[in-house]
Design a protein around this motif. Structure first.
Motif, short mmCIF file in Angstrom:
data_model
loop_
_atom_site.label_atom_id
_atom_site.label_comp_id
_atom_site.label_asym_id
_atom_site.label_seq_id
_atom_site.Cartn_x
_atom_site.Cartn_y
_atom_site.Cartn_z
N CYS A 96 -2.22 1.21 -12.65
CA CYS A 96 -2.52 1.70 -11.30
C CYS A 96 -3.99 2.11 -11.21
O CYS A 96 -4.65 2.34 -12.22
CB CYS A 96 -1.63 2.89 -10.95
N GLY A 97 -4.47 2.20 -9.98
CA GLY A 97 -5.85 2.59 -9.77
C GLY A 97 -6.85 1.50 -10.08
O GLY A 97 -8.00 1.78 -10.39
N CYS A 98 -6.43 0.23 -9.96
CA CYS A 98 -7.31 -0.89 -10.27
C CYS A 98 -7.90 -1.55 -9.03
O CYS A 98 -8.63 -2.54 -9.13
CB CYS A 98 -6.56 -1.95 -11.09
N GLY A 99 -7.57 -1.04 -7.86
CA GLY A 99 -8.08 -1.64 -6.63
C GLY A 99 -7.22 -2.78 -6.13
O GLY A 99 -7.27 -3.14 -4.96
N VAL A 100 -6.43 -3.37 -7.01
CA VAL A 100 -5.49 -4.44 -6.66
C VAL A 100 -4.16 -4.13 -7.34
O VAL A 100 -4.10 -3.36 -8.30
CB VAL A 100 -6.00 -5.83 -7.09
N VAL A 101 -3.11 -4.75 -6.86
CA VAL A 101 -1.78 -4.52 -7.42
C VAL A 101 -1.62 -5.30 -8.72
O VAL A 101 -1.91 -6.50 -8.78
CB VAL A 101 -0.69 -4.92 -6.41
N ASP A 102 -1.18 -4.61 -9.75
CA ASP A 102 -0.88 -5.25 -11.02
C ASP A 102 0.48 -5.95 -10.90
O ASP A 102 1.48 -5.29 -10.55
CB ASP A 102 -0.86 -4.21 -12.13
N PRO A 103 0.56 -7.25 -11.16
CA PRO A 103 1.86 -7.93 -11.09
C PRO A 103 2.93 -7.32 -11.98
O PRO A 103 4.12 -7.55 -11.78
CB PRO A 103 1.52 -9.37 -11.53
N ASP A 104 2.49 -6.51 -12.97
CA ASP A 104 3.46 -5.85 -13.84
C ASP A 104 4.17 -4.69 -13.15
O ASP A 104 5.16 -4.17 -13.67
CB ASP A 104 2.77 -5.32 -15.10
N CYS A 105 3.66 -4.27 -12.00
CA CYS A 105 4.24 -3.13 -11.29
C CYS A 105 5.36 -3.59 -10.36
O CYS A 105 5.29 -4.69 -9.80
CB CYS A 105 3.17 -2.41 -10.46
N PRO A 106 6.39 -2.77 -10.16
CA PRO A 106 7.46 -3.13 -9.23
C PRO A 106 6.97 -3.05 -7.79
O PRO A 106 5.93 -2.45 -7.49
CB PRO A 106 8.54 -2.08 -9.51
N THR A 107 7.71 -3.66 -6.90
CA THR A 107 7.39 -3.62 -5.47
C THR A 107 8.56 -2.99 -4.71
O THR A 107 9.69 -3.47 -4.82
CB THR A 107 7.13 -5.04 -4.92
N PRO A 108 8.31 -1.91 -3.95
CA PRO A 108 7.03 -1.19 -3.86
C PRO A 108 6.78 -0.33 -5.09
O PRO A 108 7.72 0.03 -5.79
CB PRO A 108 7.21 -0.32 -2.61
N THR A 109 5.52 0.02 -5.33
CA THR A 109 5.16 0.81 -6.50
C THR A 109 5.10 2.29 -6.15
O THR A 109 4.51 2.67 -5.14
CB THR A 109 3.79 0.37 -7.05
N GLN A 110 5.71 3.09 -6.99
CA GLN A 110 5.62 4.55 -6.87
C GLN A 110 4.72 5.07 -7.99
O GLN A 110 4.55 4.41 -9.02
CB GLN A 110 7.01 5.19 -6.98
N VAL A 111 4.15 6.25 -7.79
CA VAL A 111 3.30 6.82 -8.84
C VAL A 111 4.07 6.96 -10.15
O VAL A 111 3.51 6.78 -11.23
CB VAL A 111 2.73 8.19 -8.39
N SER A 112 5.35 7.24 -10.04
CA SER A 112 6.17 7.38 -11.25
C SER A 112 6.29 6.06 -12.02
O SER A 112 6.66 6.07 -13.20
CB SER A 112 7.56 7.91 -10.88
N ASP A 113 5.99 4.94 -11.37
CA ASP A 113 6.05 3.64 -12.04
C ASP A 113 4.80 3.37 -12.87
O ASP A 113 4.80 2.47 -13.71
CB ASP A 113 6.21 2.52 -11.01
N CYS A 114 3.72 4.11 -12.60
CA CYS A 114 2.44 3.84 -13.25
C CYS A 114 2.49 4.24 -14.72
O CYS A 114 2.80 5.38 -15.06
CB CYS A 114 1.32 4.60 -12.55
N GLN A 115 2.19 3.28 -15.57
CA GLN A 115 2.12 3.55 -17.01
C GLN A 115 0.69 3.75 -17.49
O GLN A 115 0.47 4.33 -18.54
CB GLN A 115 2.79 2.40 -17.77
#
Length: 275
Positions: A96-115
């Motif tokens: 998270c915090g990369c300016g773009v969505v990481d395909p490894d993240c679920p949709t929609p992404t919650q802060v709790s999903d950020c590794q």
């Protein structure tokens, strides 16, 4: 006597016949004819310019309008990643915090999903859009780095106001993080009000916090107020001396090498007791 005629083209297309007699009349008629011709040509030119201006106006595009794009708004630039491309879609966890969505993240992404948090210091992941970062909000009067406010489980003191996310109340210096505060060199959190700073005790060489606790520290440059009067080496609970040194039994705020207590095997209370 000769007579000259002049036709005046008026807007309603009517014709007026003017008559002049003699040579002077002929000349005047010629001049008026030229003036009339000039007026007609000027009128025609103005009409052409007016038509061209209107045509040109039709092509003028107002800022933000869709003219010239087939009714579609201007295309927005694609967002750019602020992280290494190796982090995105690598199957190694949600960045998270990369300016773009990481395909490894679920949709929609919650802060709790950020590794992985890729936000810079003093910024945090945006809860509404975890691919972006936002400044860490701090209370009014906070004087330390925003990164010291909350979320790090360390009670930051000397920051102007209470770190109410990490510090308990009532706040005492005992709760303050030993090495994390907003006080400058030579100062430390005020025991009477740990959100403020005071000048550190002159000559104290150990951690500032140990001067205000209830533990007797020796070898710290000056006497610790937690130590009893006429402190004996056996009263020392913490050795503030560096490697290879120990508190001097004769001056317990100082340090020496090869101190007698280092090789003493009997009850330490009997060392240098005069018996």
């Amino acid at each position: 006597m000769q007579r000259a005629s002049f036709t005046d083209d008026t807007p309603n297309n009517s014709s007026t016949l003017l008559s002049f007699s003699g040579e002077g009349g002929a000349r005047l008629a010629a001049v008026l004819s030229l003036i009339a011709l000039a007026l007609v040509m000027t009128s025609a030119m103005l009409a052409c310019q007016s038509g061209g201006s209107d045509a040109g106006d039709a092509s003028v595009q107002e800022p933000g309008s869709d003219a010239g794009t087939g009714g579609q708004p201007d295309a927005q630039p694609e967002p750019q990643s602020t992280c290494s491309e190796d982090f995105l879609g690598a199957g190694d966890g949600c960045d998270c915090g990369c300016g773009v969505v990481d395909p490894d993240c679920p949709t929609p992404t919650q802060v709790s999903d950020c590794q992985f948090n890729n936000c810079a210091a003093d910024f945090q992941i945006n809860p509404a859009q975890p691919s972006l970062c936002q400044p860490i909000p701090v209370p009014q009067g906070w004087t330390c780095s925003p990164s010291l406010y909350g979320g790090d489980a360390a009670c930051s003191c000397g920051c102007g106001v209470l770190d109410d996310k990490d510090c308990s109340t009532p706040l005492t210096v005992a709760a303050c993080a030993a090495s994390q505060n907003g006080c400058s060199a030579g100062s430390s959190p005020n025991p009477a009000n740990p959100t403020a700073c005071v000048t550190s005790p002159a000559g104290w060489t150990c951690n500032w916090k140990s001067y205000y606790d209830d533990v007797c520290d020796c070898g710290c440059g000056i006497a610790d107020p937690a130590c009893p009067a006429n402190t004996h080496v056996s009263d020392c609970q913490v050795d503030g001396c560096g490697t290879g040194l120990s508190p001097d039994p004769a001056h317990l705020s100082a340090c020496i090498a090869h101190a007698p207590q280092d090789s003493w095997t009997c009850d330490l209370a009997k060392l240098l007791d005069g018996q």
